[in-house]
Scaffold this motif. Sequence first.
Motif, PDB file in Angstrom:
ATOM      1  N   ILE A 196       0.806  -1.240  -0.026  1.00 42.81           N
ATOM      2  CA  ILE A 196       0.005  -0.045   0.001  1.00 42.81           C
ATOM      3  C   ILE A 196       0.865   1.291  -0.197  1.00 42.81           C
ATOM      4  O   ILE A 196       0.639   2.097  -0.613  1.00 42.81           O
ATOM      5  N   THR A 197       2.022   1.149   0.666  1.00 41.43           N
ATOM      6  CA  THR A 197       3.023   2.365   0.857  1.00 41.43           C
ATOM      7  C   THR A 197       3.352   2.871  -0.543  1.00 41.43           C
ATOM      8  O   THR A 197       3.192   4.242  -0.852  1.00 41.43           O
ATOM      9  N   ASN A 198       3.847   2.106  -1.357  1.00 41.99           N
ATOM     10  CA  ASN A 198       4.234   2.516  -2.662  1.00 41.99           C
ATOM     11  C   ASN A 198       3.069   2.921  -3.585  1.00 41.99           C
ATOM     12  O   ASN A 198       3.145   3.849  -4.570  1.00 41.99           O
ATOM     13  N   THR A 199       2.130   2.282  -3.494  1.00 46.71           N
ATOM     14  CA  THR A 199       0.750   2.626  -4.114  1.00 46.71           C
ATOM     15  C   THR A 199       0.175   4.025  -3.889  1.00 46.71           C
ATOM     16  O   THR A 199      -0.101   4.807  -4.935  1.00 46.71           O
ATOM     17  N   ILE A 200       0.420   4.409  -2.614  1.00 48.14           N
ATOM     18  CA  ILE A 200       0.227   5.879  -2.076  1.00 48.14           C
ATOM     19  C   ILE A 200       1.171   6.779  -2.592  1.00 48.14           C
ATOM     20  O   ILE A 200       0.611   7.732  -3.059  1.00 48.14           O
ATOM     21  N   VAL A 201       2.377   6.411  -2.862  1.00 52.64           N
ATOM     22  CA  VAL A 201       3.412   7.082  -3.141  1.00 52.64           C
ATOM     23  C   VAL A 201       3.215   7.654  -4.661  1.00 52.64           C
ATOM     24  O   VAL A 201       3.431   8.710  -5.226  1.00 52.64           O
ATOM     25  N   SER A 202       2.534   6.660  -5.391  1.00 50.72           N
ATOM     26  CA  SER A 202       2.209   6.937  -6.951  1.00 50.72           C
ATOM     27  C   SER A 202       1.087   7.996  -7.076  1.00 50.72           C
ATOM     28  O   SER A 202       1.214   8.748  -8.262  1.00 50.72           O
ATOM     29  N   LEU A 203       0.326   8.278  -6.059  1.00 48.89           N
ATOM     30  CA  LEU A 203      -0.717   9.168  -6.335  1.00 48.89           C
ATOM     31  C   LEU A 203       0.185  10.590  -6.241  1.00 48.89           C
ATOM     32  O   LEU A 203      -0.499  11.658  -6.846  1.00 48.89           O
ATOM     33  N   GLY A 204       1.131  10.724  -5.899  1.00 46.09           N
ATOM     34  CA  GLY A 204       2.003  12.132  -6.049  1.00 46.09           C
ATOM     35  C   GLY A 204       2.292  12.070  -7.558  1.00 46.09           C
ATOM     36  O   GLY A 204       2.609  13.683  -7.934  1.00 46.09           O
ATOM     37  N   HIS A 205       2.009  11.324  -8.428  1.00 43.15           N
ATOM     38  CA  HIS A 205       2.262  11.987  -9.876  1.00 43.15           C
ATOM     39  C   HIS A 205       0.891  12.173 -10.586  1.00 43.15           C
ATOM     40  O   HIS A 205       0.928  12.305 -11.895  1.00 43.15           O
ATOM     41  N   VAL A 206      -0.130  12.235  -9.752  1.00 39.54           N
ATOM     42  CA  VAL A 206      -1.646  12.127 -10.297  1.00 39.54           C
ATOM     43  C   VAL A 206      -1.771  13.014 -11.349  1.00 39.54           C
ATOM     44  O   VAL A 206      -2.663  13.096 -12.090  1.00 39.54           O
ATOM     45  N   ARG A 207      -1.199  14.145 -11.033  1.00 44.93           N
ATOM     46  CA  ARG A 207      -1.398  15.520 -12.096  1.00 44.93           C
ATOM     47  C   ARG A 207      -0.993  15.397 -13.486  1.00 44.93           C
ATOM     48  O   ARG A 207      -1.558  16.088 -14.378  1.00 44.93           O
ATOM     49  N   ASP A 208       0.062  14.630 -13.425  1.00 44.73           N
ATOM     50  CA  ASP A 208       0.746  14.275 -15.072  1.00 44.73           C
ATOM     51  C   ASP A 208       0.025  12.792 -15.219  1.00 44.73           C
ATOM     52  O   ASP A 208       0.522  11.733 -14.774  1.00 44.73           O
ATOM     53  N   LYS A 209      -0.801  12.997 -16.370  1.00 46.75           N
ATOM     54  CA  LYS A 209      -1.488  11.621 -16.528  1.00 46.75           C
ATOM     55  C   LYS A 209      -0.341  10.543 -17.132  1.00 46.75           C
ATOM     56  O   LYS A 209      -0.317   9.367 -16.611  1.00 46.75           O
ATOM     57  N   HIS A 210       0.727  10.895 -17.955  1.00 46.00           N
ATOM     58  CA  HIS A 210       2.015   9.784 -18.404  1.00 46.00           C
ATOM     59  C   HIS A 210       2.719   9.339 -17.050  1.00 46.00           C
ATOM     60  O   HIS A 210       2.842   8.174 -16.979  1.00 46.00           O
ATOM     61  N   GLU A 211       3.195  10.364 -16.339  1.00 44.91           N
ATOM     62  CA  GLU A 211       3.863   9.749 -15.234  1.00 44.91           C
ATOM     63  C   GLU A 211       3.020   9.218 -14.305  1.00 44.91           C
ATOM     64  O   GLU A 211       3.709   8.135 -13.646  1.00 44.91           O
ATOM     65  N   PHE A 212       1.981   9.408 -14.067  1.00 45.89           N
ATOM     66  CA  PHE A 212       1.057   8.706 -13.157  1.00 45.89           C
ATOM     67  C   PHE A 212       0.783   7.217 -13.606  1.00 45.89           C
ATOM     68  O   PHE A 212       0.703   6.555 -12.846  1.00 45.89           O
ATOM     69  N   ARG A 213       0.570   7.281 -15.060  1.00 41.60           N
ATOM     70  CA  ARG A 213       0.422   5.725 -15.411  1.00 41.60           C
ATOM     71  C   ARG A 213       1.800   4.909 -15.229  1.00 41.60           C
ATOM     72  O   ARG A 213       1.662   3.477 -14.865  1.00 41.60           O
ATOM     73  N   GLN A 214       2.887   5.569 -15.457  1.00 43.92           N
ATOM     74  CA  GLN A 214       4.124   4.659 -15.211  1.00 43.92           C
ATOM     75  C   GLN A 214       4.421   4.535 -13.752  1.00 43.92           C
ATOM     76  O   GLN A 214       4.741   3.392 -13.327  1.00 43.92           O
ATOM     77  N   ALA A 215       4.163   5.500 -13.021  1.00 39.45           N
ATOM     78  CA  ALA A 215       4.312   5.319 -11.547  1.00 39.45           C
ATOM     79  C   ALA A 215       3.185   4.239 -10.974  1.00 39.45           C
ATOM     80  O   ALA A 215       3.838   3.288  -9.953  1.00 39.45           O
ATOM     81  N   LEU A 225      -7.866   5.599  -6.329  1.00 42.77           N
ATOM     82  CA  LEU A 225      -8.188   5.942  -4.889  1.00 42.77           C
ATOM     83  C   LEU A 225      -9.116   4.719  -4.392  1.00 42.77           C
ATOM     84  O   LEU A 225      -8.996   4.133  -3.093  1.00 42.77           O
ATOM     85  N   SER A 226     -10.059   4.227  -5.179  1.00 43.79           N
ATOM     86  CA  SER A 226     -10.916   3.186  -5.073  1.00 43.79           C
ATOM     87  C   SER A 226     -10.176   1.829  -4.747  1.00 43.79           C
ATOM     88  O   SER A 226     -10.513   0.997  -3.892  1.00 43.79           O
ATOM     89  N   TYR A 227      -9.077   1.463  -5.864  1.00 42.86           N
ATOM     90  CA  TYR A 227      -8.188   0.518  -5.734  1.00 42.86           C
ATOM     91  C   TYR A 227      -7.668   0.320  -4.233  1.00 42.86           C
ATOM     92  O   TYR A 227      -7.604  -0.645  -3.581  1.00 42.86           O
ATOM     93  N   ILE A 228      -6.966   1.423  -3.984  1.00 44.11           N
ATOM     94  CA  ILE A 228      -6.445   1.433  -2.732  1.00 44.11           C
ATOM     95  C   ILE A 228      -7.367   1.256  -1.319  1.00 44.11           C
ATOM     96  O   ILE A 228      -7.163   0.341  -0.534  1.00 44.11           O
ATOM     97  N   LEU A 229      -8.460   1.996  -1.223  1.00 43.53           N
ATOM     98  CA  LEU A 229      -9.322   1.730  -0.234  1.00 43.53           C
ATOM     99  C   LEU A 229     -10.159   0.432  -0.171  1.00 43.53           C
ATOM    100  O   LEU A 229     -10.152  -0.062   0.833  1.00 43.53           O
ATOM    101  N   GLY A 230     -10.471  -0.226  -1.362  1.00 49.97           N
ATOM    102  CA  GLY A 230     -11.029  -1.464  -1.462  1.00 49.97           C
ATOM    103  C   GLY A 230     -10.308  -2.533  -1.306  1.00 49.97           C
ATOM    104  O   GLY A 230     -10.653  -3.363  -0.509  1.00 49.97           O
ATOM    105  N   VAL A 231      -9.165  -2.526  -1.912  1.00 50.04           N
ATOM    106  CA  VAL A 231      -8.231  -3.754  -1.791  1.00 50.04           C
ATOM    107  C   VAL A 231      -7.521  -3.836  -0.352  1.00 50.04           C
ATOM    108  O   VAL A 231      -7.602  -5.072   0.152  1.00 50.04           O
ATOM    109  N   PHE A 232      -6.998  -2.917   0.155  1.00 48.27           N
ATOM    110  CA  PHE A 232      -6.426  -2.727   1.518  1.00 48.27           C
ATOM    111  C   PHE A 232      -7.231  -2.683   2.658  1.00 48.27           C
ATOM    112  O   PHE A 232      -6.897  -3.022   3.850  1.00 48.27           O
ATOM    113  N   PHE A 233      -8.389  -2.152   2.574  1.00 53.31           N
ATOM    114  CA  PHE A 233      -9.139  -1.599   3.953  1.00 53.31           C
ATOM    115  C   PHE A 233     -10.595  -2.025   3.730  1.00 53.31           C
ATOM    116  O   PHE A 233     -11.084  -3.023   4.453  1.00 53.31           O
TER     117      PHE A 233
END
Length: 390
Positions: free
Chosen positions: A110-129, A371-379
């Motif tokens: 979950i930690t690195n999945t949360i970290v990937s949200l830091g790239h959410v403003r850039d579509k291409h970067e977010f996809r890769q992260a 966000l739904s993925y993080i909340l659903g899968v982990f909580f």
Amino acid sequence: MTESANTLDGLDQQRVNPMLWLGIIGLIYLLLVAVATIGTGFKTAAKDDAETLFAFATNPFLGLIIGTLATALIQSSSTVTSIIVGLVAGGLPVSIAIPMVMGANIGTTITNTIVSLGHVRDKHEFRQAFSAATVHDFFNLLSVVVFLPLEIATGFLQKSAGALVGLFSGDADLSIKGFNFMKPLTKPGVDLLKGCLQGMGLDDMLTGVVMVALGIVMILFAVIRVGRLLRSALVGKAKDILHAAIGSGPMSGIGSGTLVTILVQSSSTTTSLMVPLAGSGVFKTKDIYPFTLGANIGTCVTALLAATAVSGAMAGAALQIALVHLIYNVLGVLVIFLIPNWLRASRITDFPIRCAETLAGIASERKSLALSYILGVFFLVPGAMVFAFN
């Protein structure tokens, strides 16, 4: 003249300001403190009831779910596996503890999945992260699908670890608890933050909750900032060294992930550091994948440290569950990744990568899905299952 100028330009690019590397080291330390802060915050808020959640584990399936949920809450598989070792030393059946360890592997991602949200403003970067972050999820889920039914049917992990315990038994003191040098490094920072919060008059519950929240904020800040600094620092020889360590092949990636995780004793930290590099295009998901598998192996050291510190009648059982953790992760890497890779069975080896890239493609178009993925899968799903089966 032109050739000489180009040579000088290349040398200038390789001369990186030493202060840049000091900044990177400082941010990595902040990340380590942040991960430790979350674990301490949870234990402070829960006090003596931190292990209450584990009491719901009355069968292997619930053990798996509880391991996932507990690790997602604490954001540290190292902490959870150490708790599990302590519970086994206190009499928890190893057959129930094994699925908990498998669940801890899932929850730690979950930690690195949360970290990937830091790239959410850039579509291409977010996809890769997001792809680089969730490839770890899919590998761990696939490991559970393969090994949990086999363990329930045959008990091979429990039996294998039990046989190894016999090799370590004897009168000699095998404790290597003193090897844990990371805790003394992070403890001053965690204690300072905790002391400041308690000095403000907050009770233990509120102090713990605030520490968890601040820990998450610190993780996001540290990883996003260190990602930007690494992009500036990784030029010339530094970039070549990093690619040689991580991106030059499966074995180098696994070895690097194992070594770094043993040193920092936190798979969340090592895998989270790779996410910004994937988002910025330094590495692709297929390069990050072996590194995360190495992190799975390296994180087993913490449970071994906890187990070797246990004495008395249950010392053997505590060491057994720690060895189960190690055997399970090594077998996962062998069966799902290395052996298919050697046999060129790419459909098996690349399955987690394909799943992660597909999910990342969808999530980059619909950000709310991440966000739904993080909340659903982990909580939500694990939490609902715990109450549904009790």
